[in-house]
Motif scaffolding. Structure first.
Motif, PDB file in Angstrom:
ATOM      1  N   ILE A  51      -9.999  55.455  -9.010  1.00 55.90           N
ATOM      2  CA  ILE A  51      -8.708  55.093  -9.613  1.00 55.90           C
ATOM      3  C   ILE A  51      -7.806  54.396  -8.597  1.00 55.90           C
ATOM      4  N   PHE A  52      -7.736  54.936  -7.383  1.00 63.14           N
ATOM      5  CA  PHE A  52      -6.850  54.359  -6.370  1.00 63.14           C
ATOM      6  C   PHE A  52      -7.357  52.993  -5.890  1.00 63.14           C
ATOM      7  N   HIS A  53      -8.661  52.856  -5.744  1.00 62.67           N
ATOM      8  CA  HIS A  53      -9.216  51.571  -5.320  1.00 62.67           C
ATOM      9  C   HIS A  53      -8.934  50.494  -6.364  1.00 62.67           C
ATOM     10  N   CYS A  54      -9.130  50.822  -7.643  1.00 65.08           N
ATOM     11  CA  CYS A  54      -8.839  49.856  -8.708  1.00 65.08           C
ATOM     12  C   CYS A  54      -7.346  49.558  -8.781  1.00 65.08           C
ATOM     13  N   LEU A  55      -6.521  50.584  -8.575  1.00 62.45           N
ATOM     14  CA  LEU A  55      -5.075  50.390  -8.595  1.00 62.45           C
ATOM     15  C   LEU A  55      -4.626  49.423  -7.509  1.00 62.45           C
ATOM     16  N   HIS A  56      -5.227  49.544  -6.339  1.00 61.96           N
ATOM     17  CA  HIS A  56      -4.860  48.672  -5.221  1.00 61.96           C
ATOM     18  C   HIS A  56      -5.130  47.205  -5.550  1.00 61.96           C
ATOM     19  N   TYR A  57      -6.306  46.910  -6.064  1.00 64.60           N
ATOM     20  CA  TYR A  57      -6.654  45.512  -6.321  1.00 64.60           C
ATOM     21  C   TYR A  57      -6.032  44.994  -7.612  1.00 64.60           C
ATOM     22  N   LEU A  58      -5.752  45.867  -8.561  1.00 60.20           N
ATOM     23  CA  LEU A  58      -4.998  45.436  -9.738  1.00 60.20           C
ATOM     24  C   LEU A  58      -3.584  45.013  -9.344  1.00 60.20           C
ATOM     25  N   ARG A  59      -2.987  45.746  -8.423  1.00 65.41           N
ATOM     26  CA  ARG A  59      -1.656  45.357  -7.941  1.00 65.41           C
ATOM     27  C   ARG A  59      -1.704  43.988  -7.299  1.00 65.41           C
ATOM     28  N   HIS A  60      -2.713  43.738  -6.477  1.00 67.98           N
ATOM     29  CA  HIS A  60      -2.847  42.423  -5.844  1.00 67.98           C
ATOM     30  C   HIS A  60      -3.011  41.315  -6.885  1.00 67.98           C
ATOM     31  N   LEU A  61      -3.805  41.548  -7.887  1.00 67.15           N
ATOM     32  CA  LEU A  61      -4.027  40.531  -8.924  1.00 67.15           C
ATOM     33  C   LEU A  61      -2.742  40.257  -9.705  1.00 67.15           C
ATOM     34  N   LEU A  62      -2.045  41.295 -10.110  1.00 72.09           N
ATOM     35  CA  LEU A  62      -0.816  41.108 -10.878  1.00 72.09           C
ATOM     36  C   LEU A  62       0.275  40.431 -10.051  1.00 72.09           C
ATOM     37  N   GLU A  63       0.368  40.789  -8.778  1.00 71.01           N
ATOM     38  CA  GLU A  63       1.358  40.129  -7.921  1.00 71.01           C
ATOM     39  C   GLU A  63       1.001  38.668  -7.691  1.00 71.01           C
ATOM     40  N   THR A  64      -0.275  38.366  -7.606  1.00 66.72           N
ATOM     41  CA  THR A  64      -0.688  36.968  -7.455  1.00 66.72           C
ATOM     42  C   THR A  64      -0.278  36.143  -8.661  1.00 66.72           C
ATOM     43  N   LEU A  65      -0.378  36.724  -9.836  1.00 72.04           N
ATOM     44  CA  LEU A  65      -0.078  35.996 -11.068  1.00 72.04           C
ATOM     45  C   LEU A  65       1.414  35.956 -11.394  1.00 72.04           C
ATOM     46  N   PHE A  66       2.146  37.019 -11.092  1.00 74.56           N
ATOM     47  CA  PHE A  66       3.505  37.133 -11.607  1.00 74.56           C
ATOM     48  C   PHE A  66       4.589  37.310 -10.542  1.00 74.56           C
ATOM     49  N   VAL A  67       4.240  37.586  -9.309  1.00 77.44           N
ATOM     50  CA  VAL A  67       5.256  37.843  -8.287  1.00 77.44           C
ATOM     51  C   VAL A  67       5.266  36.740  -7.227  1.00 77.44           C
ATOM     52  N   HIS A  68       4.156  36.545  -6.569  1.00 74.30           N
ATOM     53  CA  HIS A  68       4.099  35.597  -5.465  1.00 74.30           C
ATOM     54  C   HIS A  68       4.261  34.163  -5.950  1.00 74.30           C
ATOM     55  N   LYS A  69       4.966  33.375  -5.169  1.00 71.34           N
ATOM     56  CA  LYS A  69       5.075  31.940  -5.394  1.00 71.34           C
ATOM     57  C   LYS A  69       4.097  31.250  -4.457  1.00 71.34           C
ATOM     58  N   ILE A  70       2.884  31.095  -4.953  1.00 71.84           N
ATOM     59  CA  ILE A  70       1.807  30.597  -4.109  1.00 71.84           C
ATOM     60  C   ILE A  70       1.937  29.098  -3.938  1.00 71.84           C
ATOM     61  N   SER A  71       1.664  28.636  -2.733  1.00 69.36           N
ATOM     62  CA  SER A  71       1.722  27.215  -2.431  1.00 69.36           C
ATOM     63  C   SER A  71       0.736  26.445  -3.298  1.00 69.36           C
ATOM     64  N   GLU A  72       1.132  25.210  -3.659  1.00 71.83           N
ATOM     65  CA  GLU A  72       0.259  24.362  -4.450  1.00 71.83           C
ATOM     66  C   GLU A  72      -0.800  23.662  -3.605  1.00 71.83           C
ATOM     67  N   GLY A  73      -0.855  24.012  -2.333  1.00 70.64           N
ATOM     68  CA  GLY A  73      -1.843  23.406  -1.461  1.00 70.64           C
ATOM     69  C   GLY A  73      -3.247  23.916  -1.737  1.00 70.64           C
ATOM     70  N   HIS A  74      -4.175  23.440  -0.940  1.00 66.97           N
ATOM     71  CA  HIS A  74      -5.574  23.785  -1.100  1.00 66.97           C
ATOM     72  C   HIS A  74      -6.151  24.232   0.237  1.00 66.97           C
ATOM     73  N   THR A  75      -7.290  24.842   0.179  1.00 63.97           N
ATOM     74  CA  THR A  75      -8.007  25.287   1.366  1.00 63.97           C
ATOM     75  C   THR A  75      -9.477  24.970   1.183  1.00 63.97           C
ATOM     76  N   PRO A  76     -10.218  24.744   2.253  1.00 65.18           N
ATOM     77  CA  PRO A  76     -11.647  24.437   2.111  1.00 65.18           C
ATOM     78  C   PRO A  76     -12.400  25.556   1.395  1.00 65.18           C
ATOM     79  N   LEU A  77     -13.393  25.172   0.637  1.00 65.53           N
ATOM     80  CA  LEU A  77     -14.199  26.134  -0.110  1.00 65.53           C
ATOM     81  C   LEU A  77     -14.879  27.129   0.822  1.00 65.53           C
TER      82      LEU A  77
END
Length: 363
Positions: A188-214
């Motif tokens: 439960i805690f492991h899933c909670l940790h990465y769910l928080r990261h996913l939700l913050e990536t989508l709705f909290v963080h203002k991620i740069s429009e730049g790119h990075t090498p594959l």
């Protein structure tokens, strides 16, 4: 006797005032007409109003050379002064379609740093011709794709081990063993940790429009996915044993984990609000939210809370793979925190009095 009648007198003769005023008006009209005629005759042909000429715009030419061979690849001409480097990349892409803008790396010097897309082309110009060095950055992916891929993998991989698939563990051994409650809590805690990261990536963080090498995304996925497989294999193994100090150790570590997860979230929200305000001369400080009080001791409390989550998860599960992962994460985040801390000091932001970058009074 006959009366002598006085001869009738015209009205203008009988009224001297009228007579005296009418003649000057007629004379003035004649003089005005004569003056206007002389003016028209002496003016010549009527000329149209002068046309306002706009100032001439200076365009730039960008010569693009190969960074290794110094050979000229192309010349991008007619670049307006208001253009950015991204505009140059788009025109470069039209000439050389095999390189799309996110794959193009441009530098002023062969061994210099790569220029940002937002750089104004006028700021680079010493003359009307600008020379830039090109490097193929390789296959590129957006930062959003990188984060979503890195965080989705551990979430799914851990669940596969939690289900104890027959292809991973022995079916008979899995059927005989009884799972300890810590195994369910760790999932439960492991899933909670990465769910928080996913939700913050989508709705909290203002991620740069730049790119990075594959290749960078592949490295990150290899790190996160590989350690998740190692961690999940040990915790969900049929022969897994609970922590040495039992429920007291698990309870203390679980509460610490939840506090660190909540603190990490609120710090990220505070940082996003600070970036949206556009005031780069200041730094987020403690507010009425107690999770933000760590700003008084360190410059990067989000890294502090992140390490706290993995240290508490290590205590809760008491497994070697989690401890190794927490140590490597601490080293990497210490480097990031130290770099950001020095950047804050260089900008003169009001964080000079903070004693540390990530760990209070230590680092």
């Amino acid at each position: 006797m006959f009366r002598r009648h006085k001869p009738s007198t015209p009205e203008h003769k009988r009224n001297p005032a009228v007579q005296g005023s009418a003649l000057p008006v007629a004379q003035n009209d004649m003089r005005s007409f004569f003056s206007l005629s002389q003016l028209v005759l002496s003016a010549g042909h009527l000329r149209p109003p002068p046309i306002l000429r706009h100032s001439k715009i200076t365009y730039f030419e960008v010569e693009i050379l190969d960074a290794q061979s110094k050979k000229q690849i192309c010349v991008v001409d007619k670049i307006p002064p208001s253009s950015t480097l991204l505009d140059v990349k788009h025109k470069f892409h039209k000439v050389c379609p095999q390189w799309y803008p996110s794959r193009i790396g441009l530098r002023l010097e062969r061994n210099g740093s790569y220029l940002k897309d937002s750089v104004n082309i006028k700021s680079l110009a010493a003359s009307s011709i600008i020379t830039l060095y090109f490097t193929d950055m390789g296959q590129q992916v957006s930062w959003t794709t990188v984060f979503l891929t890195e965080y989705t993998g551990p979430l799914l991989i851990y669940l596969l081990f939690y289900l104890r698939l027959s292809s991973i563990y022995d079916a008979k051994e899995s059927a005989r063993s009884i799972r300890h409650p810590i195994v369910h809590l760790a999932c439960i805690f492991h899933c909670l940790h990465y769910l928080r990261h996913l939700l913050e990536t989508l709705f909290v963080h203002k991620i740069s429009e730049g790119h990075t090498p594959l290749k960078n995304m592949i490295k990150g996925c290899t790190f996160y996915w590989g350690f998740t497989s190692w961690i999940a294999y040990y915790i969900n193994h049929p022969q897994y044993t609970p922590p040495s100090f039992g429920n007291r150790q698990v309870t203390f570590a679980a509460l610490t984990f939840l506090v660190c997860e909540a603190g990490n979230h609120f710090i990220n929200v505070a940082l996003v609000h600070q970036n949206q305000s556009g005031n780069k001369a200041s730094f987020p400080g403690p507010s009425i939210n107690p999770f933000t009080w760590l700003f008084t001791l360190v410059s990067c409390p989000n890294y502090t809370y992140e390490i706290g989550s993995w240290v508490s998860f290590t205590l809760m599960t008491q497994t070697l793979p989690v401890g190794v992962f927490a140590l490597l994460m601490a080293i990497q985040m210490a480097l990031w925190a130290r770099k950001k801390h020095q950047l804050y000091l260089k900008r003169g932001i009001s964080s000079r009095w903070r004693k540390a970058a990530m760990i209070p009074f230590v680092l």
